[in-house]
Design a protein around this motif. Structure first.
Motif, PDB file in Angstrom:
ATOM      1  N   GLU A   1       2.412   9.297  -6.296  1.00 19.88           N
ATOM      2  CA  GLU A   1       3.053  10.608  -6.160  1.00 19.88           C
ATOM      3  C   GLU A   1       4.118  10.803  -7.243  1.00 19.88           C
ATOM      4  OE1 GLU A   1       4.602  10.808  -2.233  1.00 19.88           O
ATOM      5  OE2 GLU A   1       2.619  10.928  -1.264  1.00 19.88           O
TER       6      GLU A   1
ATOM      7  N   GLU B   1       0.834  -1.206   0.000  1.00 24.99           N
ATOM      8  CA  GLU B   1       0.000   0.000   0.000  1.00 24.99           C
ATOM      9  C   GLU B   1       0.864   1.249   0.000  1.00 24.99           C
ATOM     10  OE1 GLU B   1      -2.774  -0.031   3.206  1.00 24.99           O
ATOM     11  OE2 GLU B   1      -3.740  -1.899   2.581  1.00 24.99           O
TER      12      GLU B   1
ATOM     13  N   GLU C   1       1.196   4.272  -2.893  1.00 25.77           N
ATOM     14  CA  GLU C   1       1.082   5.708  -2.614  1.00 25.77           C
ATOM     15  C   GLU C   1       2.286   6.469  -3.170  1.00 25.77           C
ATOM     16  OE1 GLU C   1       0.447   6.515   1.494  1.00 25.77           O
ATOM     17  OE2 GLU C   1      -1.299   5.198   1.658  1.00 25.77           O
TER      18      GLU C   1
END
Length: 326
Positions: A240, A232, A236
């Motif tokens: 980004e 996870e 993320e």
């Protein structure tokens, strides 16, 4: 030993399920007739009386399949539960795994039935032993974090939410409870066929692990949860970085990232934008080609998944096989 009227282990598992069931819609249980799904069906029927719908997938792959249906019908009749039998074509094509083909057909059928019946969720009966087998399969294939995360306790497919509430419940606990309660369930003969890797793991490795590490189910499940949390975080970071390098990714911006972050963002881009998954070797080649793109005229061409990555000026382009790059 537990008393004859001991609590269904699946009912205990439902206590920790992060699911708020609305009274306005039914909830489905994928019911194969096996011990795990049988215990889960009984627990769900007790927890949410009048709301449960049993879904049985008839794969048509073995002569005993019709007998499975009869057992399911008998149990559901005794519980006055609606049973929906879903006929699927689970035959596999050349080069395809029979297990993968059956799994895809099963989830497609369950999702379609859930939408048709307006179910708020579908519960699946995979248990702690299944989770260990999945993790060991991933290790045997050299999988990365997505594979080492094993099975998620909650996921969505085709607009339907699925839950696996039994991932911390051992198979033996479910089977023993059913036997004590004298409740009928199916023993799928294909589960003892050791031509399948998962069955060899079940028959040979799990007993050895049980002897050497009695708490291996709990510790392996914890490792899978750690892997899932790490994955996870990587997703993320990848999102980004993709926002930074662009979609499609700009080559010069990629070169400003470390090799590990380049690999992470490229996996993310290919999967999310093109449903393509590069192999370890393909990804290493791609990173090497990106590093070599130091002049405007340097070309890049690499097969990934069912398509090709090429250079289109300052950015990367993914073209599925059969399409022509513009």
């Amino acid at each position: 030993m537990n008393p004859p009227n001991s609590l269904n282990p699946a009912l205990v598992a439902l206590d920790s399920l992060p699911l708020v069931v609305s009274l306005a819609a039914p909830i489905g249980v994928a019911y194969s007739g096996g011990a795990d799904s049988c215990a889960l069906l009984l627990a769900a029927a007790e927890r949410w009386p009048g709301q449960v719908r049993a879904l049985h997938v008839h794969h048509g792959l073995q002569p005993a399949a019709d007998d499975f249906v009869r057992v399911c019908e008998s149990v559901c009749t005794g519980l006055t539960l609606p049973l929906q039998v879903l006929q699927v074509d689970a035959r596999h094509g050349p080069g395809d795994s029979p297990e993968d083909a059956a799994r895809r057909a099963r989830y497609t059928a369950l999702a379609a039935a859930a939408r048709q019946l307006r179910l708020q969720a579908v519960l699946l009966g995979q248990h702690a032993d299944d989770q260990v087998e999945t993790l060991l399969l991933a290790l045997s294939r050299g999988a990365g974090l997505p594979g080492l995360s094993a099975m998620a306790p909650r996921f969505e497919r085709d607009g339907v939410t699925f839950y696996r509430p039994l991932l911390q419940t051992p198979a033996a606990a479910l089977r023993d409870w059913l036997v004590r309660q004298q409740i009928a369930f199916v023993d799928d003969p294909s589960n003892s066929d050791e031509r399948y890797t998962r069955n060899r793991i079940r028959a040979r490795l799990l007993p050895a692990l049980d002897s050497a590490f009695p708490r291996f189910r709990q510790t392996f499940a914890r490792s899978a949860r750690h892997a899932a949390q790490a994955q996870e975080l990587l997703v993320e970071v990848a999102q980004e970085d993709l926002d930074r390098v662009g979609n499609p990714p700009a080559i010069q911006a990629l070169q400003g990232l470390s090799a590990a972050r380049q690999a992470n963002v490229l996996r993310h881009w290919l999967l999310r934008a093109h449903q393509a998954t590069p192999s370890t070797a393909q990804l290493a080649q791609l990173l090497g080609q990106i590093a070599a793109c130091t002049t405007r005229g340097h070309q890049l061409h690499l097969k990934v998944g069912s398509g090709h990555i090429t250079r289109a000026g300052a950015v990367l382009r993914y073209t599925p096989l059969g399409d022509k790059a513009g």
